[in-house]
Design a protein around this motif. Structure first.
Motif, PDB file in Angstrom:
ATOM      1  N   LEU A 259       0.792  -1.201   0.024  1.00 47.00           N
ATOM      2  CA  LEU A 259      -0.220   0.080   0.097  1.00 47.00           C
ATOM      3  C   LEU A 259       0.934   1.148   0.002  1.00 47.00           C
ATOM      4  N   SER A 260       2.005   1.100   0.857  1.00 44.76           N
ATOM      5  CA  SER A 260       2.794   2.496   0.699  1.00 44.76           C
ATOM      6  C   SER A 260       3.693   2.459  -0.606  1.00 44.76           C
ATOM      7  N   ASP A 261       4.033   1.500  -1.211  1.00 43.89           N
ATOM      8  CA  ASP A 261       4.252   1.619  -2.420  1.00 43.89           C
ATOM      9  C   ASP A 261       3.326   2.123  -3.553  1.00 43.89           C
ATOM     10  N   ALA A 262       2.178   1.730  -3.544  1.00 45.30           N
ATOM     11  CA  ALA A 262       1.091   2.198  -4.307  1.00 45.30           C
ATOM     12  C   ALA A 262       0.692   3.550  -4.210  1.00 45.30           C
ATOM     13  N   HIS A 263       0.732   4.027  -2.980  1.00 47.33           N
ATOM     14  CA  HIS A 263       0.359   5.644  -2.614  1.00 47.33           C
ATOM     15  C   HIS A 263       1.502   6.351  -1.901  1.00 47.33           C
ATOM     16  N   GLY A 264       2.409   5.986  -1.886  1.00 51.06           N
ATOM     17  CA  GLY A 264       3.515   6.837  -1.496  1.00 51.06           C
ATOM     18  C   GLY A 264       3.586   7.272  -0.077  1.00 51.06           C
ATOM     19  N   PHE A 265       2.772   6.629   0.864  1.00 50.50           N
ATOM     20  CA  PHE A 265       2.660   7.419   2.072  1.00 50.50           C
ATOM     21  C   PHE A 265       4.043   6.833   2.985  1.00 50.50           C
ATOM     22  N   VAL A 266       4.242   7.398   4.116  1.00 50.59           N
ATOM     23  CA  VAL A 266       5.299   7.008   5.053  1.00 50.59           C
ATOM     24  C   VAL A 266       4.634   6.108   5.846  1.00 50.59           C
TER      25      VAL A 266
END
Length: 404
Positions: free
Chosen positions: A197-204
């Motif tokens: 999910l982080s990779d898909a949406h760029g969140f930390v």
């Protein structure tokens, strides 16, 4: 004044103080508090000695301003511990930073990471949760989103309940493993899901791991950096972990911990912290080097908790929905059915009749369309001596049987 301050919720312990203010506890019984998670085991003597010696040494005393980045020796101590504990190799000078306890850093991190300029930023956190996550999100100009834990899965967070529209707006995700208040530990597959999910949406991802060294099974809890390494993410992209000596070494007053992970993020976090004025005092740094370098006292501390929980949990399990957690020093107990979901009245009456303080679970969570996942539960911090905790458990059992 910053208008966002008015959006902050009262802290759980302030709400508890107000709840109990109108009650007169039974004067025949000595007060026992299981409300606040403040370690009470003795601070190891060698840590106190290291602090005292550093205080007297002109090179490590209080006569000079400390660097925000800490000494190389301190950061190398962090790296050695991560290698020993998790088998994870980090660059001490680019992938670690000292912090003044995990609480301070968890709050500051959101201020550095969240870009709220677009006006639709979201910070996702577990529910129930450590309230610092929520306050940090609000004061960073973001909207908190609460992902409920699932009692049917040992209180694992139901990340699938977060809508895709929320993930698209997410700038920061707080995770807590072992969890506060539930003690649940995130398995590798859960990490795999969050990394995707982080990779898909760029969140930390901010991984709060301050309870990692208090556990009851013989496999130590999986850490975020460890999970990343096992999944081939050796650059720890978009991941920063937070840990502390407070629980591990019984030094909550020393305010010492560290963060580790993505070097690019930590470079920017160091810039933020330099302006914020978050340097760690040199004697604390020296004592921290000593603490991170010793595991014998940690094992002793863990054994004390294991013995305590082994005695207390069965007493409470006779009258409440409670079992040994994966880790941490809390029992997350369901109150009996005849109390309904009224955890606040339960806590109030227990305090009045038996002089035992517990924290209502609803104070640690927020209402969602699926309800308040803390309602009908109480958190008990088994931080006092075994004798006190066992006495508290016996009083709680008597209280429940008499109230039935």
């Amino acid at each position: 004044m910053n208008l966002l301050l008015q959006d902050l919720h009262p802290y759980p312990f302030e709400r508890l103080r107000q709840l109990l203010a109108g009650t007169q506890p039974n004067p025949a019984l000595a007060p026992i508090s299981l409300g606040i998670g403040e370690p009470k085991h003795a601070t190891p003597a060698f840590i106190l000695q290291a602090y005292a010696q550093a205080l007297q040494d002109p090179a490590t005393g209080l006569a000079a301003y400390p660097a925000t980045a800490g000494t190389p020796a301190l950061r190398e101590a962090f790296a050695r511990w991560l290698q020993q504990r998790y088998g994870v190799a980090v660059d001490a000078l680019t992938q670690t930073l000292p912090v003044n306890g995990s609480r301070e850093a968890l709050f500051a991190f959101a201020q550095a990471v969240v870009d709220a300029s677009a006006g639709d930023a979201v910070v996702v956190c577990p529910n129930p949760f450590y309230q610092i996550y929520e306050g940090a999100a609000i004061l960073a100009g973001a909207t908190p989103f609460y992902a409920n834990s699932d009692p049917a899965r040992n209180f694992a967070v139901d990340w699938d309940s977060v809508p895709e529209s929320i993930w698209q707006r997410t700038r920061l995700l707080y995770v807590c493993s072992p969890g506060n208040p539930t003690g649940a530990v995130m398995p590798l597959e859960e990490w795999r899901k969050l990394f995707a999910l982080s990779d898909a949406h760029g969140f930390v991802i901010a991984s709060d791991e301050c309870y990692s060294e208090i556990y009851f099974r013989y496999d130590a809890p999986l850490g975020g950096l460890q999970a990343a390494q096992q999944l081939g993410r050796t650059d720890f992209r978009n991941l920063v972990t937070f840990t502390s000596l407070s629980k591990r070494s019984n030094v909550p007053g020393m305010r010492s911990g560290f963060v580790a992970g993505d070097a690019a993020i930590l470079q920017k976090f160091l810039l933020y912290r330099t302006y914020h004025g978050c340097a760690m005092a040199p004697p604390v740094q020296a004592a921290s080097v000593a603490a991170w370098g010793d595991e014998a006292h940690v094992q002793h501390n863990r054994d004390l908790y294991r013995q305590k929980f082994a005695q207390v949990t069965p007493v409470l399990a006779e009258v409440m929905d409670v079992s040994l957690p994966d880790a941490g020093f809390y029992l997350w107990a369901g109150i009996p059915a005849h109390w309904g979901q009224d955890d606040t009245r339960f806590a109030q009456q227990l305090h009045a009749q038996y002089n035992v303080t517990v924290l209502p679970g609803s104070y640690l969570a927020r209402q969602t369309p699926a309800g308040n996942p803390g309602a009908g539960r109480v958190r008990m911090a088994l931080v006092a001596s075994t004798e006190e905790c066992l006495e508290a458990a016996r009083r709680i059992a008597r209280f429940i049987r008499q109230s039935a």
